[in-house]
Design a protein around this motif. Structure first.
Motif, short mmCIF file in Angstrom:
data_model
loop_
_atom_site.label_atom_id
_atom_site.label_comp_id
_atom_site.label_asym_id
_atom_site.label_seq_id
_atom_site.Cartn_x
_atom_site.Cartn_y
_atom_site.Cartn_z
N THR A 130 0.83 -1.20 0.00
CA THR A 130 0.00 0.00 0.00
C THR A 130 0.86 1.25 0.00
O THR A 130 1.74 1.42 0.85
CB THR A 130 -0.93 0.01 1.22
OG1 THR A 130 -1.76 -1.15 1.19
CG2 THR A 130 -1.80 1.26 1.22
N GLU B 201 1.70 2.51 -9.68
CA GLU B 201 0.72 1.45 -9.86
C GLU B 201 1.37 0.12 -10.22
O GLU B 201 0.81 -0.94 -9.96
CB GLU B 201 -0.29 1.87 -10.92
CG GLU B 201 -1.25 2.94 -10.39
CD GLU B 201 -2.03 3.65 -11.48
OE1 GLU B 201 -1.82 3.30 -12.68
OE2 GLU B 201 -2.83 4.54 -11.16
N GLY C 261 2.57 -1.18 -6.46
CA GLY C 261 1.68 -1.54 -5.37
C GLY C 261 0.31 -0.90 -5.51
O GLY C 261 -0.04 -0.34 -6.55
N GLU C 262 -0.46 -0.97 -4.45
CA GLU C 262 -1.81 -0.39 -4.42
C GLU C 262 -1.71 1.06 -3.97
O GLU C 262 -1.25 1.34 -2.86
CB GLU C 262 -2.69 -1.18 -3.46
CG GLU C 262 -4.10 -0.63 -3.35
CD GLU C 262 -4.93 -1.38 -2.33
OE1 GLU C 262 -6.01 -0.87 -1.96
OE2 GLU C 262 -4.49 -2.47 -1.91
N SER D 135 -3.14 4.72 -2.89
CA SER D 135 -4.31 5.32 -2.24
C SER D 135 -4.06 6.81 -2.01
O SER D 135 -3.11 7.18 -1.31
CB SER D 135 -4.59 4.63 -0.90
OG SER D 135 -5.61 5.32 -0.20
#
Length: 312
Positions: free
Chosen positions: A2, A22, A25-26, A28
């Motif tokens: 994340t 991207e 990882g993810e 946010s």
């Protein structure tokens, strides 16, 4: 993995930073239009392995709440809002994007010099309200510019000022006389750089020891001198600056950085002969691309088990 982003300006004018992240990882970014509130950052950081921040205060207590965190990236250059020593102690890498916004900040500093000296902001406001004032100010040609901090930004600013025919002096405790001479600038002491110039521009990291330009230093500036600060607000005693502008000792000021941002209640908001901008020194399209791409690259490297290229 994340990757948490707190700053709304990350990757605003380029898709490349997003593409890099991207793939790693993810990603946010809960707030694309505003800075993440500190209390929300505290709630989210325990789940983050990478953190990309703007002017957020990243201290030891917050880092203790982040057991998965492997890297903190400053979307910019100065890491004075990050406790780098505390991060290292916890095995967290701290990266930034040196040089990525130098030209953008230098250009804004020069623009603030012109705007403050010639009353551009005041004239603009008056004309919009139906006025037609004739505001007088000094020309830059033949005047002396003092540059406090002679790194990338200070050197670019000196080049712009030289093209306008200004005389140049600079102070930087980390440079020798040859370094100044190579740039066509005379190296001087701190006091000389403050008190013997017509324009003074700050290009230094933040200070933890109180304002570098305290009341005494500001009062030592020449009558009618112009101060420009595109670095950190804490470098200047803002109350003293407002008083010296109001009393007429200082001629004008161009301020892009404040001790508390936004500067609600700041005495400079009601001081005369000031041009105030919203800490937008790095807000050029090119700088935004550069900062995002460089920090994204290093975040990806750390998450992939590789050493970063631009560690603070």
């Amino acid at each position: 993995m994340t990757i948490l982003i707190t700053t709304p300006t990350f990757g605003r004018f380029s898709t490349e930073p997003w593409r890099i992240l991207e793939a790693a990882g993810e990603v946010s970014r809960p707030h694309p239009d505003k800075i993440m509130p500190p209390e929300e950052l505290r709630e989210r950081i325990p789940h983050a392995e990478a953190l990309i921040v703007g002017m957020d205060d990243i201290g030891a207590e917050l880092l203790d709440a982040a057991p998965k965190l492997r890297v903190v990236a400053k979307h910019g250059v100065g890491v004075d809002t990050i406790d780098v020593a505390a991060a290292r102690k916890r095995g967290i890498r701290v990266v930034c994007a040196p040089g990525s916004n130098s030209r953008a900040v230098a250009e804004l500093a020069f623009g603030l010099m012109l705007a403050a000296a010639r009353g551009i902001g005041g004239s603009h406001a008056a004309v919009r309200e139906g006025g037609w004032p004739k505001l007088f100010g000094p020309e830059l040609h033949g005047r002396t510019l003092g540059v406090l901090g002679f790194g990338r930004i200070g050197r670019l600013l000196a080049g712009y000022a030289s093209a306008f025919g200004m005389d140049l002096v600079a102070h930087d405790p980390y440079l020798d006389a040859e370094s100044f001479a190579a740039q066509g600038v005379r190296g001087v002491s701190f006091q000389e750089c403050v008190s013997e110039v017509d324009f003074l521009s700050l290009h230094l990291p933040g200070s933890q020891d109180g304002p570098l330009l305290d009341r005494e230093a500001l009062a030592s500036m020449r009558q009618g001198a112009v101060l420009v600060n595109t670095a950190r607000g804490g470098l200047v005693d803002e109350s003293a600056l407002a008083e010296l502008l109001t009393g007429g000792h200082l001629g004008a000021a161009g301020i892009d950085a404040f001790s508390v941002e936004p500067p609600a209640g700041n005495p400079l908001l009601t001081a005369p002969n000031v041009v105030l901008t919203s800490h937008l020194g790095a807000c050029s399209h090119q700088a935004n691309h550069n900062m995002g791409a460089l920090v994204a690259e290093d975040v990806a490297r750390v998450l992939h088990g590789e050493p970063p290229l631009r560690e603070a």
